[in-house]
Design an enzyme around this catalytic site. Structure first.
Site, PDB file in Angstrom:
ATOM      1  N   GLU A  44     -30.679  30.848  52.015  1.00  0.00           N
ATOM      2  CA  GLU A  44     -30.675  29.403  51.787  1.00  0.00           C
ATOM      3  C   GLU A  44     -29.714  28.749  52.767  1.00  0.00           C
ATOM      4  OE1 GLU A  44     -29.822  27.953  47.903  1.00  0.00           O
ATOM      5  OE2 GLU A  44     -31.189  29.340  46.930  1.00  0.00           O
ATOM      6  N   GLU A  55     -23.216  19.888  43.758  1.00  0.00           N
ATOM      7  CA  GLU A  55     -22.261  20.858  44.291  1.00  0.00           C
ATOM      8  C   GLU A  55     -20.852  20.652  43.747  1.00  0.00           C
ATOM      9  OE1 GLU A  55     -24.021  22.894  45.633  1.00  0.00           O
ATOM     10  OE2 GLU A  55     -25.629  21.866  46.661  1.00  0.00           O
TER      11      GLU A  55
END
Length: 257
Positions: A44, A55
């Site tokens: 990824e 995040e």
């Protein structure tokens, strides 16, 4: 067999995440090649964004470093094109919907296809709005990866029926980051998915140690690790590649053991 199918066809898959451009695109390119060599089944690549809401602080800081270094989406595309000259490991872009819209949705997917990016993961794209991207993904042969979380509950069946490539199972609530303990909601999610459809399930969010990875691999098809790797990149900067490679090698061993 496409690259994503291949990633899950040889036992349990290990899927590392790194932020493109942190600490530099040159280092990112080397990291991808070395992680593939160390046994990563699918990689990824995060396209840095100024407001990465899914995040935690570790990846937020990586995004900020990459953006302050002047990294652009076009530069990331060009880097992947260079990687593809010698690496056939599956690659997924992890990004947010804003960079895709800003770039131009069709133009973005067309470029993904040209450089052989296999999949797209967009945490802030609700399943109900995925039809905005789906036609372009289908046209250009890029899998749009669906995500489910412990809160998905009754929506799981709806999401799973439309899912393709693999299913990203979020192990715990909140943002990404290293966690000391991971709850057992993930096992129940995977069980629910498999009752509906035989699609690979990879578990992410919070996994950082070989022991955690091995535990998750017992009931899933793959393990995704991001923050722990990005932390190594932050710690060692331009010299991070051998340390990341060794970490990936250990985690891959853990998931297949």
């Amino acid at each position: 067999m496409n690259r994503i199918e291949r990633a899950f066809s040889q036992g349990k898959a290990f899927i590392p995440f790194i932020t493109a451009g942190d600490p530099s695109l040159e280092v990112t390119q080397q990291l991808v090649l070395q992680m593939a060599e160390a046994g990563a089944d699918l990689i990824e690549l995060g396209i840095p964004f100024s407001d990465p809401i899914a995040e935690g602080p570790i990846i937020q800081d990586a995004d900020a470093r990459a953006l302050s270094g002047g990294v652009t989406t076009d530069q990331i595309f060009d880097m992947v094109a260079r990687i593809r000259k010698s690496c056939d490991t599956a690659i997924a872009f992890m990004t947010y919907i804003n960079p895709v819209y800003t770039y131009g949705t069709e133009r973005f997917l067309k470029r993904c296809s040209e450089i052989e990016v296999d999949a797209l993961i967009i945490p802030d794209l609700p399943f109900e709005e995925s039809e905005e991207l789906k036609p372009y993904c289908n046209e250009y042969g890029v899998k749009l990866i669906s995500m489910i979380a412990p809160t998905s509950k009754e929506r799981i069946a709806m999401i799973v029926k439309e899912a393709e490539g693999f299913l990203y199972c979020v192990s715990s609530m909140g943002v990404t980051g290293v966690r000391n303990e991971i709850n057992n909601d993930a096992e129940e999610m995977v069980r629910l998915v498999k009752e509906i459809k035989d699609i690979p399930c990879a578990i992410g969010f919070g996994i950082s140690t070989p022991l955690q990875a091995a535990e998750m691999a017992k009931f899933s098809d793959g393990v995704i690790v991001g923050s722990a790797i990005v932390k190594i990149v932050e710690q060692y900067g331009n010299e991070c590649t051998p340390y990341v490679k060794e970490y990936v090698r250990k985690m891959k061993e853990a998931v297949v053991s």
